[in-house]
Motif scaffolding. Structure first.
Motif, mmCIF file in Angstrom:
data_model
loop_
_atom_site.group_PDB
_atom_site.id
_atom_site.type_symbol
_atom_site.label_atom_id
_atom_site.label_comp_id
_atom_site.label_asym_id
_atom_site.label_seq_id
_atom_site.Cartn_x
_atom_site.Cartn_y
_atom_site.Cartn_z
ATOM 1 N N ASN A 184 0.844 -1.193 0.000
ATOM 2 C CA ASN A 184 0.000 0.000 0.000
ATOM 3 C C ASN A 184 0.883 1.247 0.000
ATOM 4 O OD1 ASN A 184 -1.717 2.158 0.801
ATOM 5 N ND2 ASN A 184 -3.119 0.728 1.801
ATOM 6 N N ASP A 185 0.965 1.929 -1.142
ATOM 7 C CA ASP A 185 1.833 3.109 -1.245
ATOM 8 C C ASP A 185 1.400 4.224 -0.302
ATOM 9 O OD1 ASP A 185 3.454 1.946 -3.126
ATOM 10 O OD2 ASP A 185 2.448 2.858 -4.852
ATOM 11 N N ALA A 186 0.111 4.351 -0.047
ATOM 12 C CA ALA A 186 -0.362 5.417 0.841
ATOM 13 C C ALA A 186 0.101 5.168 2.277
ATOM 14 C CB ALA A 186 -1.885 5.523 0.784
ATOM 15 N N LYS A 187 0.058 3.919 2.728
ATOM 16 C CA LYS A 187 0.517 3.598 4.085
ATOM 17 C C LYS A 187 2.035 3.747 4.191
ATOM 18 C CE LYS A 187 -3.220 0.462 5.457
ATOM 19 N NZ LYS A 187 -3.551 -0.898 5.929
ATOM 20 N N ARG A 188 2.767 3.302 3.155
ATOM 21 C CA ARG A 188 4.230 3.433 3.180
ATOM 22 C C ARG A 188 4.632 4.901 3.238
ATOM 23 N NH1 ARG A 188 4.590 -1.098 -0.614
ATOM 24 N NH2 ARG A 188 4.741 0.370 -2.334
ATOM 25 N N LEU A 189 3.943 5.723 2.461
ATOM 26 C CA LEU A 189 4.270 7.145 2.454
ATOM 27 C C LEU A 189 3.942 7.778 3.802
ATOM 28 C CD1 LEU A 189 5.256 9.660 1.076
ATOM 29 C CD2 LEU A 189 3.043 9.876 -0.079
ATOM 30 N N ALA A 190 2.825 7.396 4.406
ATOM 31 C CA ALA A 190 2.470 7.933 5.721
ATOM 32 C C ALA A 190 3.555 7.612 6.749
ATOM 33 C CB ALA A 190 1.125 7.359 6.179
ATOM 34 N N HIS A 191 4.076 6.390 6.724
ATOM 35 C CA HIS A 191 5.170 6.024 7.636
ATOM 36 C C HIS A 191 6.377 6.925 7.418
ATOM 37 C CE1 HIS A 191 3.955 2.442 9.893
ATOM 38 N NE2 HIS A 191 3.256 2.069 8.841
ATOM 39 N N ALA A 192 6.651 7.277 6.157
ATOM 40 C CA ALA A 192 7.821 8.103 5.847
ATOM 41 C C ALA A 192 7.626 9.555 6.277
ATOM 42 C CB ALA A 192 8.106 8.043 4.349
ATOM 43 N N LEU A 193 6.380 10.031 6.278
ATOM 44 C CA LEU A 193 6.135 11.447 6.552
ATOM 45 C C LEU A 193 5.993 11.765 8.034
ATOM 46 C CD1 LEU A 193 3.637 12.444 3.693
ATOM 47 C CD2 LEU A 193 6.142 12.542 3.729
ATOM 48 N N VAL A 194 5.545 10.802 8.832
ATOM 49 C CA VAL A 194 5.371 11.064 10.259
ATOM 50 C C VAL A 194 6.720 11.440 10.878
ATOM 51 C CG1 VAL A 194 4.855 9.964 12.478
ATOM 52 C CG2 VAL A 194 3.327 9.649 10.543
#
Length: 316
Positions: A184-194
């Protein structure tokens, strides 16, 4: 909030149908002004960017209390307030009436819908009701686009609507909550942005509007500092203080200018995240990119342990 975001394709579909069923005249105008704030105001940005390649009628967006001096009886002023009680938008409505401008209202109640009813101004009540304004993006944008359709700014929307629905459904199939994080690219990106201050860069056109939406959703849903910018302008200023360790997200589409693609390739040393939209039409690219960002913002809220719904500083 997550449930509402995951209903986005249905909201686009139902909102277009409801707006087209409203009693609207076929306006004939020289120019258009869309007035609105926050989650309502971005609907004006949507109409402006979609209309810019389809009509010779200029569209200005007002996010404040003052109409342009040139706005008069040949102007269509579209006042958008989901709550119907936004002070700035009510002020614009009153000024537009005093100047003899043609008017349309998009409101789900409140004083704005009441003033429209009292003065005989056409009003679209966005579907569904009872949401926070930022959660009603698709409903508000669809309503304003239909007004633009009736005014001759965005003809032949049927194909665009169907393409946008397909793009959102394809994106939702990959990004929704039931899809595992490793797929899930959206979940992976969220992990990177937090834990970062994300920089969201779009491209001139619809992805520029999407970048602004990503930024405000990260602000309000995830309670994160974030900035947005538009290429190529960002490459003439915003890139200077950018550090390779910053969280840079580039919004991309299957169809983009070769000159922009070349510049993105040159950003390799910054290791930007690339958030790809679906579809090849303007509305499809916009709708799917906004959906991607909305989901990222809610996932960031979950990871940070914050409720995406309250916005107490705005209320104060």
């Amino acid at each position: 909030m997550l449930a509402v975001v995951e209903s986005t394709p249905d909201m686009w579909r139902d909102s277009f149908a409801a707006a087209r069923a409203a009693a609207l005249p076929a306006w004939s105008v020289a120019n258009v002004v869309v007035c609105g704030m926050g989650g309502s105001g971005i609907s004006g940005d949507v109409l402006s960017v979609i209309a810019s390649t389809r009509a010779a009628i200029p569209v200005a967006v007002v996010k404040g209390v003052d109409l342009p001096l040139w706005a008069g009886d040949e102007t269509l002023v579209i006042c958008v307030s989901y709550s119907g009680d936004t002070e700035e938008t009510l002020a614009c409505f009153d000024v537009a009436r005093n100047r003899g401008a043609q008017l349309a209202v998009v409101a789900a109640g409140g004083a704005l819908e009441a003033r429209a009813a009292e003065t005989g101004v056409p009003c679209i009540v966005p579907t569904p009701g009872g949401l926070m304004p930022r959660a009603a993006f698709a409903a508000l944008a669809a309503s304003v686009l239909v007004v633009g359709e009736r005014a001759g700014l965005v003809p032949d929307l049927d194909g665009e609507i169907n393409a946008a629905l397909d793009a959102c459904r394809e994106g939702l199939g990959r990004w929704r909550a039931v899809v595992r994080s490793d797929e899930n690219d959206a979940k992976r990106l969220a992990h990177a942005l937090v834990g970062t201050r994300p920089h969201i860069w779009g491209q001139e056109g619809v992805l520029g509007v999407a970048a602004s939406r990503w930024k405000t959703q990260l602000n309000e849903n995830a309670k994160l500092h974030a900035s947005s910018a538009v290429m190529p302008e960002a490459l003439h200023n915003e890139i200077v203080p950018l550090d390779p360790g910053d969280a840079l997200v580039i919004l991309r589409a299957e169809i983009e200018k070769a000159s922009i693609a070349a510049r993105i390739d040159a950003l390799g040393s910054y290791e930007p995240w690339q958030a790809w939209s679906f579809g090849t039409s303007d509305l499809a690219i916009l709708a799917s990119s906004v959906l991607f960002g909305d989901l990222v913002s809610v996932y960031c809220a979950a990871l940070r342990g914050v409720d995406p719904t309250p916005i107490e500083p705005i209320k104060r």
